[in-house]
Scaffold this motif. Structure first.
Motif, PDB file in Angstrom:
ATOM      1  N   PHE A 259       5.750 -20.710 -21.827  1.00 45.83           N
ATOM      2  CA  PHE A 259       5.038 -20.800 -21.767  1.00 45.83           C
ATOM      3  C   PHE A 259       3.940 -22.075 -22.148  1.00 45.83           C
ATOM      4  CE2 PHE A 259       0.302 -20.711 -23.416  1.00 45.83           C
ATOM      5  CZ  PHE A 259      -0.590 -20.841 -22.800  1.00 45.83           C
ATOM      6  N   SER A 260       3.059 -22.809 -20.879  1.00 40.97           N
ATOM      7  CA  SER A 260       2.441 -24.312 -20.905  1.00 40.97           C
ATOM      8  C   SER A 260       1.164 -24.013 -20.701  1.00 40.97           C
ATOM      9  CB  SER A 260       3.822 -25.025 -20.433  1.00 40.97           C
ATOM     10  OG  SER A 260       2.661 -26.381 -20.486  1.00 40.97           O
ATOM     11  N   LYS A 261       0.374 -24.281 -21.407  1.00 43.54           N
ATOM     12  CA  LYS A 261      -0.809 -24.307 -20.951  1.00 43.54           C
ATOM     13  C   LYS A 261      -1.287 -25.292 -19.646  1.00 43.54           C
ATOM     14  CE  LYS A 261      -2.761 -23.631 -25.447  1.00 43.54           C
ATOM     15  NZ  LYS A 261      -1.524 -23.753 -26.519  1.00 43.54           N
ATOM     16  N   GLN A 262      -1.117 -26.153 -18.858  1.00 39.02           N
ATOM     17  CA  GLN A 262      -1.064 -26.992 -18.403  1.00 39.02           C
ATOM     18  C   GLN A 262      -0.423 -26.508 -17.508  1.00 39.02           C
ATOM     19  OE1 GLN A 262       0.542 -30.951 -19.909  1.00 39.02           O
ATOM     20  NE2 GLN A 262      -1.671 -31.040 -20.654  1.00 39.02           N
ATOM     21  N   ASN A 263       0.855 -25.603 -17.282  1.00 41.67           N
ATOM     22  CA  ASN A 263       1.243 -24.695 -16.096  1.00 41.67           C
ATOM     23  C   ASN A 263       0.644 -23.563 -14.830  1.00 41.67           C
ATOM     24  OD1 ASN A 263       3.408 -27.497 -15.805  1.00 41.67           O
ATOM     25  ND2 ASN A 263       4.651 -26.914 -16.903  1.00 41.67           N
ATOM     26  N   ASN A 264      -0.562 -23.337 -16.177  1.00 40.01           N
ATOM     27  CA  ASN A 264      -0.416 -21.859 -16.132  1.00 40.01           C
ATOM     28  C   ASN A 264      -1.473 -21.359 -15.746  1.00 40.01           C
ATOM     29  OD1 ASN A 264       2.255 -19.929 -16.243  1.00 40.01           O
ATOM     30  ND2 ASN A 264       2.563 -21.120 -18.102  1.00 40.01           N
ATOM     31  N   LEU A 265      -2.507 -20.435 -15.896  1.00 43.88           N
ATOM     32  CA  LEU A 265      -3.527 -20.208 -14.945  1.00 43.88           C
ATOM     33  C   LEU A 265      -3.915 -19.042 -16.159  1.00 43.88           C
ATOM     34  CD1 LEU A 265      -4.635 -22.384 -12.129  1.00 43.88           C
ATOM     35  CD2 LEU A 265      -5.317 -22.358 -13.996  1.00 43.88           C
ATOM     36  N   PHE A 266      -4.586 -18.319 -16.194  1.00 40.37           N
ATOM     37  CA  PHE A 266      -5.327 -16.689 -16.869  1.00 40.37           C
ATOM     38  C   PHE A 266      -5.803 -16.593 -15.694  1.00 40.37           C
ATOM     39  CE2 PHE A 266      -8.023 -13.365 -18.191  1.00 40.37           C
ATOM     40  CZ  PHE A 266      -7.223 -12.619 -19.038  1.00 40.37           C
ATOM     41  N   ALA A 267      -4.938 -15.422 -15.640  1.00 41.45           N
ATOM     42  CA  ALA A 267      -5.005 -13.968 -14.116  1.00 41.45           C
ATOM     43  C   ALA A 267      -4.458 -14.471 -13.262  1.00 41.45           C
ATOM     44  CB  ALA A 267      -6.816 -13.396 -14.432  1.00 41.45           C
ATOM     45  N   ILE A 268      -3.937 -15.580 -13.148  1.00 43.41           N
ATOM     46  CA  ILE A 268      -3.301 -16.047 -11.260  1.00 43.41           C
ATOM     47  C   ILE A 268      -2.442 -15.217 -10.998  1.00 43.41           C
ATOM     48  CG2 ILE A 268      -0.916 -16.603 -12.930  1.00 43.41           C
ATOM     49  CD1 ILE A 268      -2.803 -18.889  -9.960  1.00 43.41           C
ATOM     50  N   ASN A 269      -1.365 -13.950 -11.825  1.00 43.50           N
ATOM     51  CA  ASN A 269      -0.802 -12.699 -11.346  1.00 43.50           C
ATOM     52  C   ASN A 269      -1.627 -12.232 -10.792  1.00 43.50           C
ATOM     53  OD1 ASN A 269      -2.167 -12.336 -13.941  1.00 43.50           O
ATOM     54  ND2 ASN A 269      -1.084 -10.839 -14.615  1.00 43.50           N
ATOM     55  N   ILE A 270      -3.547 -12.126 -10.429  1.00 45.13           N
ATOM     56  CA  ILE A 270      -4.169 -11.253 -10.667  1.00 45.13           C
ATOM     57  C   ILE A 270      -4.432 -11.395  -9.069  1.00 45.13           C
ATOM     58  CG2 ILE A 270      -6.261  -9.950 -10.345  1.00 45.13           C
ATOM     59  CD1 ILE A 270      -5.735  -9.313 -13.742  1.00 45.13           C
ATOM     60  N   ALA A 271      -4.473 -13.194  -9.421  1.00 46.22           N
ATOM     61  CA  ALA A 271      -4.942 -13.812  -7.765  1.00 46.22           C
ATOM     62  C   ALA A 271      -3.634 -13.758  -6.896  1.00 46.22           C
ATOM     63  CB  ALA A 271      -5.588 -14.693  -7.940  1.00 46.22           C
ATOM     64  N   LYS A 272      -2.677 -13.124  -7.204  1.00 43.98           N
ATOM     65  CA  LYS A 272      -1.712 -14.061  -6.174  1.00 43.98           C
ATOM     66  C   LYS A 272      -1.737 -12.356  -6.150  1.00 43.98           C
ATOM     67  CE  LYS A 272       3.315 -13.381  -6.554  1.00 43.98           C
ATOM     68  NZ  LYS A 272       4.535 -13.713  -6.771  1.00 43.98           N
ATOM     69  N   GLU A 273      -1.789 -11.548  -6.718  1.00 47.74           N
ATOM     70  CA  GLU A 273      -1.689  -9.542  -5.760  1.00 47.74           C
ATOM     71  C   GLU A 273      -3.058  -9.827  -5.207  1.00 47.74           C
ATOM     72  OE1 GLU A 273      -2.952  -6.879  -9.126  1.00 47.74           O
ATOM     73  OE2 GLU A 273      -1.314  -7.511 -10.437  1.00 47.74           O
ATOM     74  N   GLN A 274      -3.917 -10.090  -4.987  1.00 49.77           N
ATOM     75  CA  GLN A 274      -4.385 -10.396  -4.391  1.00 49.77           C
ATOM     76  C   GLN A 274      -4.731 -10.408  -3.208  1.00 49.77           C
ATOM     77  OE1 GLN A 274      -8.105  -8.327  -4.611  1.00 49.77           O
ATOM     78  NE2 GLN A 274      -6.430  -7.422  -6.629  1.00 49.77           N
ATOM     79  N   LYS A 275      -3.887 -11.337  -3.035  1.00 48.01           N
ATOM     80  CA  LYS A 275      -3.057 -12.308  -2.114  1.00 48.01           C
ATOM     81  C   LYS A 275      -2.162 -12.133  -1.270  1.00 48.01           C
ATOM     82  CE  LYS A 275      -1.998 -16.227   0.240  1.00 48.01           C
ATOM     83  NZ  LYS A 275      -2.914 -17.237   0.961  1.00 48.01           N
ATOM     84  N   GLN A 276      -1.723 -11.299  -1.504  1.00 46.49           N
ATOM     85  CA  GLN A 276      -0.530 -10.341  -0.889  1.00 46.49           C
ATOM     86  C   GLN A 276      -1.035  -9.168  -0.463  1.00 46.49           C
ATOM     87  OE1 GLN A 276       2.150  -9.426  -4.401  1.00 46.49           O
ATOM     88  NE2 GLN A 276       2.733 -10.950  -3.901  1.00 46.49           N
ATOM     89  N   GLN A 277      -2.833  -8.988  -0.518  1.00 47.40           N
ATOM     90  CA  GLN A 277      -2.978  -8.158   0.155  1.00 47.40           C
ATOM     91  C   GLN A 277      -3.720  -8.164   1.351  1.00 47.40           C
ATOM     92  OE1 GLN A 277      -5.305  -5.660  -2.365  1.00 47.40           O
ATOM     93  NE2 GLN A 277      -3.265  -4.972  -4.341  1.00 47.40           N
ATOM     94  N   THR A 278      -4.402  -8.724   0.699  1.00 45.23           N
ATOM     95  CA  THR A 278      -4.950  -9.970   1.682  1.00 45.23           C
ATOM     96  C   THR A 278      -5.960 -11.562   1.922  1.00 45.23           C
ATOM     97  OG1 THR A 278      -7.560  -9.883   3.009  1.00 45.23           O
ATOM     98  CG2 THR A 278      -7.138  -9.298   0.860  1.00 45.23           C
TER      99      THR A 278
END
Length: 594
Positions: free
Chosen positions: A243-262
């Protein structure tokens, strides 16, 4: 047992690169190729090309190229073996355990340790989640329910509760984990006074942080009682091997899920975890948070892979907003369209949604300013260029124009033209004057330059061209023997091509990245950058034959040099001398003049 190259080829054949890349990026077909905005550098126009015929990708903006395995590896930030495993799973191919033996000697150990860290994070998240619903978690449930979060939202984000300093320690020991490993991945800390381990997030509401692949990599703790808040409202896991704060964003996994749907029309960036959760609760499932750090290039790259527009949503504190300008500029340079929202009354987004509702927040999105307009708005607030006092007005105008010129210099030509007109309207100075200032005020500042590589020799160019034609199975391209190879790249590539000939197989262009894994972008480009379009077939066939002659000449010249050196070591009247002399004459006669 098949070797690793055969296994890689099997996985590639089962994963069409257009289908795989299309699951990450929005591809548009033009002719026989598919195009998208490059996910590996900032750009506003599509220069990222994916070829179904060659099963490779190439960005004509930044120069990166690769096959389907390399794309997944780079996009998902995985090791080569992890990317191969992901694609194998996608195609329902079971990789033999021996495939891992081909990795470097430390791979298995690193992978094993990383897997342990992920197991610890997962078990810790389970512990916190269970405690949230236990009797001692009532204080956390009351707090969450008071903020209006539903049970579904709690489950989605894995919200939990840490009851005390010691329970987690006992739990992880019971699961058989090393406390040293638990400390290394950030879930426990160790007191310097007595060496005892403890949970540093005790008595806090726990928010798990997930990576793009949906694995827990860290935790955020929110104080919910005054005695805990006294030591800081928020407390987060420090940087760890996963884990690195500079390389991650909170809830990026949820945004990716949305991207995969539309397709995601935009992503909203907010300051805190609770803002993201409140927005999700209100129906905004495309919000992320930067976890208390200024935005970085790596974070910008992640966002550019999911959308082309970002909204920055911070409170109404102008001083705080000024401090985020640098991060906004990073997003802009990454090719993202940046718009800035202002939340009135110095409210956080979740406070505003709770007070005024989701529809009111949606209107704030509609009113968001493009980044250049926002910068001009900050200048308007900072410098009173409409002051009735002439001295103050003139001083403000000077500072305003200086700030505007800095903003204008960061824009592309199209936007610069647009905003030069806007600055002219606001200040009363002519567009010609502003353009002149823009040129003269910064003419002495250093600019980025591109260093061109030295031209390759005709022999090297010939070997690249021949290899490209053979690799892409051009009808006229026949390879009879391996040429002299000055580089590892060319040697490995020609070994692969000749191996295909020996086995009666056609070479595959995407195998370039497998047989030459450590090549430079320039070496890759020298192969895949060759124009082998149908319209150039006649010229390419002629040049191919010329290249074969150039390659043969190089070998003959080397042979002639070796024979001359041999003559110098022989007696002039010996039979071997005359044999060597005749051979030298024969070789020299075959050398063509350029």
């Amino acid at each position: 047992m098949a070797d690793l190259t055969d296994i890689i080829q099997q996985v590639k054949r089962a994963n069409d690169i257009v289908d795989v890349v299309g699951s990450y990026l929005e591809l548009r077909q033009k002719g026989t190729s598919h195009w998208a905005r490059c996910p590996f550098h900032g750009e506003k126009t599509a220069s990222f090309c994916v070829s179904r015929n060659l099963q490779i990708y190439k960005c004509f903006g930044c120069g990166v190229s690769g096959d389907v395995v390399k794309f997944v590896q780079e996009y998902e930030s995985l090791t080569f073996m992890e990317a191969l495993e992901k694609l194998a799973k996608r195609a329902n191919i079971k990789l033999p355990e021996t495939a891992r033996e081909h990795q470097d000697k430390d791979y298995n150990e690193r992978k094993k340790k990383q897997d342990v860290y992920f197991q610890i994070m997962r078990e810790t998240a389970v512990f916190y989640y269970k405690n949230y619903y236990a009797d001692r978690g009532k204080i956390a449930r009351d707090y969450v329910e008071g903020r209006g979060f539903s049970a579904d939202t709690v489950k989605k984000f894995g919200i939990g509760y840490s009851p005390d300093m010691d329970s987690l320690v006992d739990y992880l020991i019971g699961k058989g984990f090393s406390l040293d490993d638990c400390a290394k991945c950030g879930v426990l800390q160790r007191r310097s006074s007595n060496g005892q381990y403890f949970d540093a997030l005790s008595r806090r509401l726990i928010i798990p942080i997930f990576n793009m692949q949906g694995k827990v990599i860290a935790f955020g703790g929110r104080g919910i009682t005054d005695d805990v808040i006294e030591y800081g409202k928020y407390k987060n896991t420090s940087d760890t091997p996963i884990f690195s704060k500079q390389n991650n964003l909170f809830a990026i996994n949820i945004a990716k899920e949305q991207k995969q749907q539309t397709a995601l029309p935009n992503i909203v960036i907010v300051e805190g975890y609770m803002d993201v959760i409140a927005m999700y609760q209100a129906g905004f499932k495309r919000a992320v948070a930067s976890m208390g750090t200024s935005l970085t290039q790596n974070q910008a790259n992640w966002l550019s892979r999911l959308t082309d527009t970002v909204y920055i949503c911070y409170d109404g504190d102008a001083a705080g907003q000024k401090a985020t300008i640098r991060g906004m500029d990073i997003l802009d340079k990454a090719g993202l369209e940046v718009k800035v929202m202002s939340v009135p009354e110095r409210l956080d987004p979740d406070e505003y949604i709770k007070k005024y509702g989701a529809e009111a927040f949606e209107k704030l999105i509609e009113k968001a300013l493009p980044l250049p307009d926002y910068k001009l708005q900050l200048l308007d607030k900072s410098f009173d260029i409409k002051s009735a006092n002439a001295a103050k007005r003139n001083d403000a105008l000077q500072k305003y124009v200086k700030g505007a010129l800095i903003m204008l210099r960061q824009l592309d030509d199209v936007r610069q033209t647009q905003y030069v007109a806007e600055v002219s309207r606001k200040t009363g100075f002519s567009q010609e004057y502003i353009l002149r200032k823009l040129r003269t005020d910064f003419q002495d500042e250093p600019t980025e330059t591109t260093v061109s590589s030295t031209q390759s020799s005709p022999e090297i160019q010939a070997k690249y061209f021949v290899a490209a034609c053979v690799l892409c199975n051009e009808s006229y391209a026949v390879l009879r023997e391996k040429p002299l190879c000055d580089t590892v790249f060319l040697s490995n590539l020609y070994d692969y091509l000749l191996k295909c000939y020996e086995q009666g197989e056609k070479p595959s262009a995407d195998m370039l990245y497998t047989v030459c894994p450590d090549a430079t972008d320039g070496e890759y480009d020298a192969i895949i950058g060759v124009d082998l379009s149908a319209g150039r077939k006649k010229q390419n066939e002629q040049y191919f034959n010329e290249c074969l002659q150039i390659i043969q000449n190089e070998e003959l010249l080397l042979k002639r040099r070796q024979l001359r050196e041999k003559l110098d070591s022989l007696q002039g009247d010996s039979p071997e001398y005359f044999e060597t002399l005749n051979e030298l004459a024969e070789v020299s006669g075959k050398i063509t003049k350029n």
